[in-house]
Motif scaffolding. Structure first.
Motif, PDB file in Angstrom:
ATOM      1  N   VAL A  29      87.618  76.132  39.856  1.00  0.00           N
ATOM      2  CA  VAL A  29      87.348  77.210  38.908  1.00  0.00           C
ATOM      3  C   VAL A  29      87.186  76.651  37.493  1.00  0.00           C
ATOM      4  O   VAL A  29      86.307  77.080  36.743  1.00  0.00           O
ATOM      5  CB  VAL A  29      88.476  78.274  38.946  1.00  0.00           C
ATOM      6  CG1 VAL A  29      88.336  79.278  37.806  1.00  0.00           C
ATOM      7  CG2 VAL A  29      88.481  78.988  40.292  1.00  0.00           C
ATOM      8  N   ALA A  30      88.020  75.691  37.151  1.00  0.00           N
ATOM      9  CA  ALA A  30      88.032  75.151  35.785  1.00  0.00           C
ATOM     10  C   ALA A  30      87.008  74.035  35.569  1.00  0.00           C
ATOM     11  O   ALA A  30      86.711  73.696  34.418  1.00  0.00           O
ATOM     12  CB  ALA A  30      89.429  74.634  35.444  1.00  0.00           C
ATOM     13  N   LEU A  41      99.819  71.798  34.237  1.00  0.00           N
ATOM     14  CA  LEU A  41     100.841  72.745  34.677  1.00  0.00           C
ATOM     15  C   LEU A  41     102.253  72.190  34.526  1.00  0.00           C
ATOM     16  O   LEU A  41     103.195  72.941  34.285  1.00  0.00           O
ATOM     17  CB  LEU A  41     100.599  73.160  36.132  1.00  0.00           C
ATOM     18  CG  LEU A  41      99.307  73.910  36.398  1.00  0.00           C
ATOM     19  CD1 LEU A  41      99.200  74.267  37.876  1.00  0.00           C
ATOM     20  CD2 LEU A  41      99.190  75.155  35.540  1.00  0.00           C
ATOM     21  N   SER A  42     102.402  70.891  34.643  1.00  0.00           N
ATOM     22  CA  SER A  42     103.753  70.318  34.586  1.00  0.00           C
ATOM     23  C   SER A  42     104.110  69.714  33.236  1.00  0.00           C
ATOM     24  O   SER A  42     105.280  69.718  32.859  1.00  0.00           O
ATOM     25  CB  SER A  42     103.928  69.272  35.688  1.00  0.00           C
ATOM     26  OG  SER A  42     103.001  68.224  35.528  1.00  0.00           O
ATOM     27  N   ALA A  43     103.138  69.212  32.511  1.00  0.00           N
ATOM     28  CA  ALA A  43     103.419  68.465  31.279  1.00  0.00           C
ATOM     29  C   ALA A  43     104.259  69.252  30.281  1.00  0.00           C
ATOM     30  O   ALA A  43     105.269  68.769  29.793  1.00  0.00           O
ATOM     31  CB  ALA A  43     102.117  68.011  30.630  1.00  0.00           C
ATOM     32  N   ALA A  44     103.887  70.442  29.970  1.00  0.00           N
ATOM     33  CA  ALA A  44     104.617  71.236  28.976  1.00  0.00           C
ATOM     34  C   ALA A  44     105.527  72.268  29.637  1.00  0.00           C
ATOM     35  O   ALA A  44     106.017  73.172  28.973  1.00  0.00           O
ATOM     36  CB  ALA A  44     103.621  71.931  28.044  1.00  0.00           C
ATOM     37  N   GLY A  45     105.731  72.142  30.939  1.00  0.00           N
ATOM     38  CA  GLY A  45     106.579  73.098  31.639  1.00  0.00           C
ATOM     39  C   GLY A  45     105.922  74.459  31.813  1.00  0.00           C
ATOM     40  O   GLY A  45     106.610  75.465  31.970  1.00  0.00           O
ATOM     41  N   LEU A  46     104.591  74.484  31.815  1.00  0.00           N
ATOM     42  CA  LEU A  46     103.865  75.750  31.881  1.00  0.00           C
ATOM     43  C   LEU A  46     104.187  76.534  33.147  1.00  0.00           C
ATOM     44  O   LEU A  46     104.481  77.737  33.090  1.00  0.00           O
ATOM     45  CB  LEU A  46     102.361  75.499  31.766  1.00  0.00           C
ATOM     46  CG  LEU A  46     101.446  76.712  31.721  1.00  0.00           C
ATOM     47  CD1 LEU A  46     101.834  77.654  30.579  1.00  0.00           C
ATOM     48  CD2 LEU A  46      99.996  76.263  31.581  1.00  0.00           C
ATOM     49  N   GLU A  66      93.720  76.043  27.067  1.00  0.00           N
ATOM     50  CA  GLU A  66      93.907  75.277  25.829  1.00  0.00           C
ATOM     51  C   GLU A  66      94.318  73.841  26.127  1.00  0.00           C
ATOM     52  O   GLU A  66      93.797  72.896  25.534  1.00  0.00           O
ATOM     53  CB  GLU A  66      94.958  75.956  24.954  1.00  0.00           C
ATOM     54  CG  GLU A  66      95.118  75.290  23.602  1.00  0.00           C
ATOM     55  CD  GLU A  66      96.116  76.031  22.722  1.00  0.00           C
ATOM     56  OE1 GLU A  66      96.994  75.350  22.159  1.00  0.00           O
ATOM     57  OE2 GLU A  66      96.003  77.263  22.606  1.00  0.00           O
ATOM     58  N   ALA A  67      95.230  73.667  27.078  1.00  0.00           N
ATOM     59  CA  ALA A  67      95.723  72.328  27.413  1.00  0.00           C
ATOM     60  C   ALA A  67      94.637  71.459  28.044  1.00  0.00           C
ATOM     61  O   ALA A  67      94.651  70.232  27.882  1.00  0.00           O
ATOM     62  CB  ALA A  67      96.919  72.424  28.358  1.00  0.00           C
ATOM     63  N   THR A  68      93.711  72.090  28.759  1.00  0.00           N
ATOM     64  CA  THR A  68      92.673  71.326  29.454  1.00  0.00           C
ATOM     65  C   THR A  68      91.330  71.332  28.726  1.00  0.00           C
ATOM     66  O   THR A  68      90.419  70.604  29.118  1.00  0.00           O
ATOM     67  CB  THR A  68      92.462  71.879  30.878  1.00  0.00           C
ATOM     68  OG1 THR A  68      92.139  73.272  30.792  1.00  0.00           O
ATOM     69  CG2 THR A  68      93.708  71.677  31.735  1.00  0.00           C
TER      70      THR A  68
END
Length: 185
Positions: A29-30, A41-46, A66-68
């Motif tokens: 999708v992205a 999904l894991s880096a910032a604890g999203l 935003e992160a990607t």
């Protein structure tokens, strides 16, 4: 003494899921690689924040984009991230027997609103057999925290020592036992 209430974990107990499938589907999708999805999904604890109810589905999607650095359709992202579950067929006969025996049952899970709503729509058994839902995103606590088990006992309406719980993760079982539940992996 027989328990008065039975709690089951959702993922890897009542339902099976494949997190790699989520990474692949979201990446499609992205338009990015699955590894970038996992990292975002894991880096910032999203994902954890989503499961704790700190981040809504819309905010989850916005933070992911935003992160990607991508722009993607909110509904398509949520569906891709949520359509990763299958029924754990071997447990269904047991659950059916317990229901026929008159046991009250519920789901006690670390999950986000998006996954839960998807699973409720897809698997009718969750709403029909398990009317009590102790979910991390609603309680704002995650297993093995004592707070989620205390809230689960309150939702069940019985003392902790009259509740049986099963989970696939031993640390969660230990947390349940520490809270007074009878629990097994």
């Amino acid at each position: 003494m027989a328990p008065r209430f039975l709690y089951f974990d959702l993922g890897k107990v009542l339902l099976d899921f494949d997190v790699r499938r989520m990474y692949r589907q979201v990446s499609e999708v992205a338009g990015i690689e699955p590894d970038r999805v996992r990292e975002a999904l894991s880096a910032a604890g999203l994902q954890r924040d989503h499961e704790l109810g700190r981040v809504s589905a819309r905010d989850f999607c916005e933070a992911f984009c935003e992160a990607t650095g991508v722009r993607a359709d909110h509904d398509a992202l949520i569906h891709a991230a949520s359509d990763i579950f299958e029924i754990n067929a071997p447990i269904i006969p047991l659950v059916g027997h317990l229901r026929l025996a008159g046991y009250r049952m519920g789901v006690l899970s670390n999950t986000c609103q998006s996954h839960w709503e998807h699973c409720l729509r897809r698997f009718r058994i969750l709403g029909e057999y398990f009317p009590i839902h102790a979910l991390s995103y609603e309680i704002h606590a995650m297993k093995p925290d004592a707070a989620i088990f205390e809230a689960a006992a309150e939702l069940a309406g019985v003392p902790a020592d009259e509740i049986f719980f099963t989970d696939d993760i031993n640390e969660h079982v230990a947390g349940a036992r520490a809270a007074g539940f009878d629990a097994v992996q």
